[in-house]
Design an enzyme around this catalytic site. Sequence first.
Site, PDB file in Angstrom:
ATOM      1  N   CYS A 141      -9.601  -8.811  -7.005  1.00  0.00           N
ATOM      2  CA  CYS A 141     -10.312  -7.667  -7.587  1.00  0.00           C
ATOM      3  C   CYS A 141     -10.279  -7.786  -9.107  1.00  0.00           C
ATOM      4  CB  CYS A 141      -9.687  -6.354  -7.120  1.00  0.00           C
ATOM      5  SG  CYS A 141      -8.153  -5.936  -7.953  1.00  0.00           S
ATOM      6  N   GLU A 197       0.833  -1.211   0.000  1.00  0.00           N
ATOM      7  CA  GLU A 197       0.000   0.000   0.000  1.00  0.00           C
ATOM      8  C   GLU A 197       0.864   1.257   0.000  1.00  0.00           C
ATOM      9  OE1 GLU A 197      -2.873  -0.535   3.161  1.00  0.00           O
ATOM     10  OE2 GLU A 197      -3.889  -2.116   2.033  1.00  0.00           O
ATOM     11  N   GLU A 208      -1.697 -10.034  -6.047  1.00  0.00           N
ATOM     12  CA  GLU A 208      -1.703 -10.824  -7.286  1.00  0.00           C
ATOM     13  C   GLU A 208      -0.891 -10.138  -8.370  1.00  0.00           C
ATOM     14  OE1 GLU A 208      -4.231 -10.004  -5.346  1.00  0.00           O
ATOM     15  OE2 GLU A 208      -5.995 -11.252  -5.693  1.00  0.00           O
TER      16      GLU A 208
HETATM   17  N1  THU Z   1      -6.034  -6.579  -2.234  1.00  0.00           N
HETATM   18  C1  THU Z   1      -5.198  -7.481  -2.816  1.00  0.00           C
HETATM   19  O1  THU Z   1      -4.005  -7.508  -2.551  1.00  0.00           O
HETATM   20  N2  THU Z   1      -5.753  -8.338  -3.719  1.00  0.00           N
HETATM   21  C2  THU Z   1      -7.048  -8.324  -4.105  1.00  0.00           C
HETATM   22  O2  THU Z   1      -7.400  -8.961  -5.072  1.00  0.00           O
HETATM   23  C3  THU Z   1      -8.017  -7.545  -3.352  1.00  0.00           C
HETATM   24  C4  THU Z   1      -7.455  -6.462  -2.494  1.00  0.00           C
HETATM   25  C5  THU Z   1      -5.452  -5.620  -1.290  1.00  0.00           C
HETATM   26  C6  THU Z   1      -5.435  -4.200  -1.796  1.00  0.00           C
HETATM   27  C7  THU Z   1      -5.382  -3.431  -0.517  1.00  0.00           C
HETATM   28  O3  THU Z   1      -4.030  -3.341  -0.116  1.00  0.00           O
HETATM   29  C8  THU Z   1      -6.119  -4.309   0.485  1.00  0.00           C
HETATM   30  O4  THU Z   1      -6.186  -5.592  -0.098  1.00  0.00           O
HETATM   31  C9  THU Z   1      -7.527  -3.820   0.795  1.00  0.00           C
HETATM   32  O5  THU Z   1      -8.250  -3.611  -0.356  1.00  0.00           O
END
Ligand code: THU
Length: 158
Positions: free
Chosen positions: A106, A58, A69
């Site tokens: 996502c 992040e 991913e």
């Molecule tokens: N996140 C992922 O790493 N992969 C996904 O497919 C869904 C969301 C992360 C992004 C962010 O750092 C945290 O999860 C909350 O959304």
Amino acid sequence: MEDFKHYHSIESLDKSWQELVALAQAKLIDAYAPYSNFEVAASLLLDDGTVISGTNQENAAYPSGLCAERVAVFASQSFHPQKKIKRIAIVAKAKANVELASGSSCSACRQVMLEAEFRQHEPIEILMYTNKNQWTVAKSASALLPFAFNQNNLISQY
Ligand code: THU
């Protein structure tokens, strides 16, 4: 083979999946998620047995961060461009908890996994912990993204 298979315990998955999940779980500690406190790890099994893992990273400028991913797929394509991705195991955990959280890739990550499939001309199996005690294996990234925008949309213009 149907698009999705559901398993109600980690033990009911084959050994290769169990190992990949264990590696992903061990990587959760490398997630950098001070804003969401939601840690995600993705471990990729390549065609020669190499495992590449990625975790979410992040940023204070929120959109600058990246999901686990995409970190993993881009690392694999940068360091091992000739190797095919066979499987991806994705796990997630709220920082405060010990147990895994249910997660789901996502759509941006689905799009990137779809492109990886296109590049390697072979499907990638994707495992997610979708619900309490439910592990779901998608037989391909394309199964996870119906009606996707892809290279055919671009080619059809010419
Ligand atoms: N996140 C992922 O790493 N992969 C996904 O497919 C869904 C969301 C992360 C992004 C962010 O750092 C945290 O999860 C909350 O959304």
